[in-house]
Design an enzyme around this catalytic site. Structure first.
Site, PDB file in Angstrom:
ATOM      1  N   TRP A 103       0.813  -1.215   0.000  1.00  0.00           N
ATOM      2  CA  TRP A 103       0.000   0.000   0.000  1.00  0.00           C
ATOM      3  C   TRP A 103       0.845   1.263   0.000  1.00  0.00           C
ATOM      4  O   TRP A 103       0.537   2.204  -0.746  1.00  0.00           O
ATOM      5  CB  TRP A 103      -1.025  -0.019   1.149  1.00  0.00           C
ATOM      6  CG  TRP A 103      -2.158  -0.960   0.869  1.00  0.00           C
ATOM      7  CD1 TRP A 103      -2.480  -2.093   1.571  1.00  0.00           C
ATOM      8  CD2 TRP A 103      -3.130  -0.887  -0.201  1.00  0.00           C
ATOM      9  NE1 TRP A 103      -3.566  -2.715   0.998  1.00  0.00           N
ATOM     10  CE2 TRP A 103      -3.981  -2.007  -0.083  1.00  0.00           C
ATOM     11  CE3 TRP A 103      -3.342   0.010  -1.243  1.00  0.00           C
ATOM     12  CZ2 TRP A 103      -5.044  -2.242  -0.960  1.00  0.00           C
ATOM     13  CZ3 TRP A 103      -4.394  -0.229  -2.128  1.00  0.00           C
ATOM     14  CH2 TRP A 103      -5.229  -1.339  -1.976  1.00  0.00           C
ATOM     15  N   ASP A 174      -1.650   6.580   6.799  1.00  0.00           N
ATOM     16  CA  ASP A 174      -2.710   5.750   6.216  1.00  0.00           C
ATOM     17  C   ASP A 174      -2.994   4.661   7.240  1.00  0.00           C
ATOM     18  O   ASP A 174      -2.206   3.735   7.416  1.00  0.00           O
ATOM     19  CB  ASP A 174      -2.241   5.147   4.882  1.00  0.00           C
ATOM     20  CG  ASP A 174      -3.244   4.143   4.315  1.00  0.00           C
ATOM     21  OD1 ASP A 174      -4.314   3.934   4.923  1.00  0.00           O
ATOM     22  OD2 ASP A 174      -2.945   3.558   3.252  1.00  0.00           O
ATOM     23  N   LYS A 198     -12.579  -1.472   6.646  1.00  0.00           N
ATOM     24  CA  LYS A 198     -11.876  -2.511   7.407  1.00  0.00           C
ATOM     25  C   LYS A 198     -12.232  -2.441   8.887  1.00  0.00           C
ATOM     26  O   LYS A 198     -12.637  -3.428   9.468  1.00  0.00           O
ATOM     27  CB  LYS A 198     -10.377  -2.405   7.176  1.00  0.00           C
ATOM     28  CG  LYS A 198     -10.009  -2.961   5.795  1.00  0.00           C
ATOM     29  CD  LYS A 198      -8.791  -2.363   5.179  1.00  0.00           C
ATOM     30  CE  LYS A 198      -8.698  -2.820   3.721  1.00  0.00           C
ATOM     31  NZ  LYS A 198      -7.856  -1.949   2.914  1.00  0.00           N
TER      32      LYS A 198
HETATM   33  C1  PLP Z   1      -7.342  -1.401   1.859  1.00  0.00           C
HETATM   34  C2  PLP Z   1      -6.268  -0.418   1.992  1.00  0.00           C
HETATM   35  C3  PLP Z   1      -6.159   0.691   1.133  1.00  0.00           C
HETATM   36  C4  PLP Z   1      -7.103   0.903  -0.038  1.00  0.00           C
HETATM   37  O1  PLP Z   1      -8.313   1.296   0.419  1.00  0.00           O
HETATM   38  P1  PLP Z   1      -9.504   1.752  -0.566  1.00  0.00           P
HETATM   39  O2  PLP Z   1     -10.458   2.391   0.390  1.00  0.00           O
HETATM   40  O3  PLP Z   1     -10.011   0.512  -1.210  1.00  0.00           O
HETATM   41  O4  PLP Z   1      -8.947   2.704  -1.548  1.00  0.00           O
HETATM   42  C5  PLP Z   1      -5.159   1.605   1.355  1.00  0.00           C
HETATM   43  N1  PLP Z   1      -4.300   1.454   2.371  1.00  0.00           N
HETATM   44  C6  PLP Z   1      -4.361   0.405   3.213  1.00  0.00           C
HETATM   45  C7  PLP Z   1      -3.389   0.298   4.334  1.00  0.00           C
HETATM   46  C8  PLP Z   1      -5.344  -0.556   3.050  1.00  0.00           C
HETATM   47  O5  PLP Z   1      -5.418  -1.596   3.886  1.00  0.00           O
END
Ligand code: PLP
Length: 364
Positions: A103, A174, A198
């Site tokens: 990511w 993030d 998540k």
């Molecule tokens: C799932 C994830 C993303 C992507 O998320 P989206 O909302 O699908 O764009 C980005 N960073 C991390 C750490 C993730 O687990």
């Protein structure tokens, strides 16, 4: 309820049952409103109260200081990969990216389209099986910001400390896959962002917590919808917000508060993860893929120590048949991944551990 199975999906992921029950109960008509949350104007007093309550509960939950704004945006964490540098990576400056997995690679790729990026602390040579140590991180003095990914969803690693950044450099996180999984010191960050699907709610809403002074960096010429300053000025309602997602996210925040808030979530997550890693470490039949000090409490990645892919496939297949869904690992790591976010019930860990021990007795 009797037919709910154990959902180890990495995302969208399991939601708290009481939240789903409340959504179901009020889906046709919100009490006293007579319409569903999906059918009302976002300018109505009902929705204004819903979004205000969601924000208030997030502020209480995470102790968000008054000097921060809470935004509910769209486009997922992936749009933040672009929006962040478009707003904060101003001409002539450099952004540092801590490269701990797949990511952060995606995040840095978008930032490079906007400006100068310094990728540092990469653990790619070790298959991203660990978080970089302080002495592997080489930051740019006066960087526009330092970007980290607090939990590497695919590789199953997690930062258990914050990197040391200069006093005037905003730390951007993030936190998509471990947000509110334990106490967080918001004041140590410039920006925290997370796609909701998540640990916070359904897909379609992205939480952004941003220090107010950073809004001044958003250039006037930015596309309107991509400007943090515009989104903040308009209370996340420059256009129609993801109303259903905000509503459910608010219910999840309320649920977390009722569990005892982030200290309680943290203790529960430590206990859940310890049970699963304990089973993985017990005999050596399995091999956790993350190095011990970097292990994630949210995504537990493991392989068969023998390297026997047929055995791994048999495990996933039998586990699925036994009511444990979503255990297949990401193709980049292979093997298995058990995603055990806040809402994942501890009973599901106990039952998976028993299933693993029984599987090992038969195949070991
Ligand atoms: C799932 C994830 C993303 C992507 O998320 P989206 O909302 O699908 O764009 C980005 N960073 C991390 C750490 C993730 O687990």
């Amino acid at each position: 309820m009797a037919d709910r199975i154990f959902n180890f999906s990495s995302g969208p992921a399991v939601l708290p049952l009481p939240v789903l029950e409340e959504v179901q109960r009020d889906l046709i008509a919100l009490p006293g409103v007579g319409m569903s949350v999906m059918e009302i104007s976002h300018r109505s007093s009902t929705f204004e109260a819903i979004i205000a309550q969601a924000e208030a509960d997030i502020r209480r939950l995470a102790g968000v200081p008054d000097t921060y704004r809470v935004l509910f945006l769209q486009g997922g964490a992936s749009l933040q990969f672009s929006m962040l540098p478009m707003n904060l990576l101003t001409e002539g400056t450099t952004a540092d990216y801590l490269m701990s997995g797949y990511w952060p690679e995606k995040a840095a790729k978008e930032a490079r389209k906007v400006g100068t990026v310094n990728e540092t602390g990469s653990t790619k040579a070790d298959g991203y099986s660990r978080i970089p140590s302080d002495d592997e991180i080489h930051l740019t003095p006066g960087a526009a910001y330092v970007h980290m990914t607090s939990n590497n969803t695919i590789e199953g690693t997690e930062w258990h400390r914050l990197p040391v950044v200069g006093p005037d450099v905003p730390l951007v996180c993030d936190a998509s896959s471990d947000i509110f999984s334990g106490p967080v010191d918001v004041a140590k960050h410039g920006v925290i962002y997370a796609g909701a699907q998540k640990n916070l709610g359904p897909s379609g809403v992205t939480l952004v917590i941003i220090r107010e002074d950073l809004l001044a960096r958003s250039a006037k010429g930015l596309h309107t919808m991509l400007s943090y300053a515009v989104q903040a000025e308009n209370g996340s309602m420059y256009n129609t917000p993801p109303a259903f997602g905000v509503y459910v996210l608010g219910l999840v925040a309320k649920w977390m508060l009722a569990q005892g808030g982030l200290p309680a979530m943290g203790a529960l997550n430590e206990r859940k993860a310890a049970k699963l890693y304990g089973e993985l470490d017990r005999t050596g039949f399995w091999r956790p893929t993350a190095q011990r000090e970097s292990r994630s409490l949210m995504n537990v990645t493991f392989r068969a120590t023998s390297g026997d892919e047929a055995l791994e496939n048999a495990f996933v297949k039998e586990a699925t048949a036994a009511g444990f869904d979503g255990l297949k690992g990401h193709r980049a790591v292979g093997g298995m991944r058990a995603s055990i976010y806040n809402a994942f019930p501890e009973a599901g860990i106990d039952q998976l551990v028993a299933f693993m021990a029984e599987f090992e007795r038969r195949k070991g």
